[in-house]
Design an enzyme around this catalytic site. Structure first.
Site, short mmCIF file in Angstrom:
data_model
loop_
_atom_site.label_atom_id
_atom_site.label_comp_id
_atom_site.label_asym_id
_atom_site.label_seq_id
_atom_site.Cartn_x
_atom_site.Cartn_y
_atom_site.Cartn_z
N ARG A 176 0.84 -1.21 0.00
CA ARG A 176 0.00 0.00 0.00
C ARG A 176 0.87 1.26 0.00
O ARG A 176 0.55 2.24 -0.67
CB ARG A 176 -0.95 -0.02 1.20
CG ARG A 176 -2.04 1.02 1.12
CD ARG A 176 -3.11 0.82 2.17
NE ARG A 176 -2.58 0.97 3.53
CZ ARG A 176 -3.28 0.71 4.63
NH1 ARG A 176 -4.53 0.25 4.55
NH2 ARG A 176 -2.74 0.86 5.83
N LYS A 178 -2.88 6.47 1.08
CA LYS A 178 -2.65 6.86 2.47
C LYS A 178 -1.64 8.01 2.52
O LYS A 178 -0.48 7.82 2.92
CB LYS A 178 -2.18 5.65 3.30
CG LYS A 178 -2.55 5.79 4.78
CD LYS A 178 -2.33 4.47 5.50
CE LYS A 178 -2.63 4.58 6.98
NZ LYS A 178 -4.07 4.62 7.28
N GLU A 214 -16.31 6.52 4.08
CA GLU A 214 -15.63 6.02 5.27
C GLU A 214 -15.49 7.11 6.32
O GLU A 214 -15.85 8.25 6.08
CB GLU A 214 -14.26 5.43 4.91
CG GLU A 214 -13.26 6.45 4.42
CD GLU A 214 -11.83 5.90 4.32
OE1 GLU A 214 -11.44 5.08 5.16
OE2 GLU A 214 -11.12 6.30 3.39
C1 LIG Z 1 -5.17 3.85 7.56
C2 LIG Z 1 -6.59 4.17 7.23
C3 LIG Z 1 -7.62 3.23 7.42
C4 LIG Z 1 -7.40 1.88 8.07
O1 LIG Z 1 -6.56 1.05 7.36
P1 LIG Z 1 -5.91 -0.22 8.09
O2 LIG Z 1 -5.02 -0.80 7.07
O3 LIG Z 1 -7.02 -1.12 8.46
O4 LIG Z 1 -5.22 0.31 9.28
C5 LIG Z 1 -8.90 3.58 7.02
N1 LIG Z 1 -9.18 4.79 6.49
C6 LIG Z 1 -8.22 5.72 6.32
C7 LIG Z 1 -8.59 7.03 5.75
C8 LIG Z 1 -6.91 5.44 6.67
O5 LIG Z 1 -5.96 6.37 6.49
#
Ligand SMILES: *Cc1c(COP(=O)(O)O)cnc(C)c1O
Length: 345
Positions: free
Chosen positions: A80, A184, A220
């Site tokens: 990722r 991310k 989300e």
């Molecule tokens: C990091 C993140 C998540 C959660 O991802 P995981 O891999 O489960 O920790 C969800 N939404 C956003 C916006 C994020 O930055």
């Protein structure tokens, strides 16, 4: 070292023994340096500081019941990070280098790895990638610096599995349609702060965003994915503007394994009235149940629709999923999916 009260840890920074650092310059990564000082030496003209050329990851190391130390799905985080870096146009570490640095950081900071008995506590790793050469023009950085940071953490909010109240803020988005929502990058967080701050002032713990293009389906939360339970189904949104959560992906697999139906599809806002359980999911706490979800068209307005789930405790299906993942991470049940990566200590 100073004694840590593991039971009092929250999701906040505690300085550890070392941080790891390496920089990509002229086609190669420099040897990984282990630094006891957590203050960086960085050019004040680094792209990270001016144009938010930054992306990061979050994953955890756990001390198991058998004394072994395990990382949860680190290769997924490596991949990722590589996708985020590609989006920003900067160089990222290989999967192998990423996982190796995770292991090294854990080994050098074992003093800060909570014991098995400290339920809910772990060593949180924060791999961070920044554009680090001096630049004035807007362009992807030629040099990047990769840091492997860590901190012992406890439950994200007061206690894991304590249900929280959240708000939908229709007049704010965290990411644009066709924008950076699926990556991310730190910039997404900067863009969520204004609405998050207002939500906090109003007493809500998190903001739920709708899809920015049509505002009709659920995307989300500000830092975690959305899931819902209805009957025997695990339902989670499909959208181009949400971050592909590794926790969510794991919960889908576990739900299917436990005999549930898994639906990943656009989730219309109206469906909120039909769910039995709703929750946030992410690395920080795995699952945070949502008690009240308030749809407030404009955050400042009086008008609102309230959806209520459960009685303030975690719902039974969410709890079953939570227990499965956390037991797997702590080596209490067999890792049939091959998700754990052991750190030789
Ligand atoms: C990091 C993140 C998540 C959660 O991802 P995981 O891999 O489960 O920790 C969800 N939404 C956003 C916006 C994020 O930055």
């Amino acid at each position: 070292m100073t004694k840590i009260d593991w039971s009092k840890l929250t999701f906040s920074y505690t300085k550890t023994n070392t941080i790891l650092s390496t920089s990509y310059r002229d086609g190669a990564w420099s040897p990984v340096e282990s630094l006891t000082d957590d203050t960086l030496r960085l050019t004040s003209f680094a792209g990270a500081l001016h144009y938010a050329i930054e992306c990061f990851e979050g994953l955890k190391a756990f001390r198991g019941k058998d004394g072994k130390v395990r990382l949860f799905r680190p290769e997924e985080n490596a991949r990722r990070l590589q996708r985020s870096a590609k989006y920003l146009g900067i160089e990222a570490p290989s999967t192998e280098m990423f996982v190796e640095m995770c292991k090294q950081a854990v080994r050098e900071n074992l003093d800060f790895l909570p014991p098995y008995e400290a339920t809910g506590a772990s060593l949180y790793l924060r791999p961070t990638l920044i554009g680090s050469n001096p630049q004035l023009g807007v362009q992807s950085s030629k040099e990047s610096t990769f840091l492997m940071l860590c901190s012992p953490v406890g439950a994200y909010t007061g206690g894991a599995l304590e249900a929280i109240d959240c708000v939908i803020a229709r007049n704010y988005d965290r990411a644009a349609p066709n924008g950076s929502g699926a990556f991310k990058v730190g910039g997404n967080y900067a863009c969520s702060l204004c609405s998050l701050n207002i939500a906090h002032e109003l007493g809500y713990k998190a903001v739920l965003y709708l899809d920015p293009a049509t505002k009709t389906t659920i995307d989300e939360f500000n830092s975690s994915n959305f899931f819902a339970i209805r009957g025997n189904s695990y339902i989670t949104p499909k959208s181009d503007s949400i971050l592909p959560s590794i926790t969510n992906m794991s919960l889908e697999t576990v739900a299917a394994h436990l005999g549930m139906e898994v639906e990943r599809r656009p989730v219309p806002v109206e469906e909120l009235a039909t769910f039995d359980e709703v929750g946030e999911c992410g690395t920080a706490v795995v699952i945070t149940p949502v008690h009240k979800l308030v749809d407030k068209p404009f955050l400042e307005s009086e008008e609102e629709t309230v959806y209520t789930y459960g009685d303030g405790m975690c719902g039974p299906k969410s709890l079953r999923l939570y227990n499965y993942i956390t037991q797997l991470q702590r080596g209490e049940i067999e890792d049939i999916f091959g998700w754990n990566v052991e750190v030789e200590i």
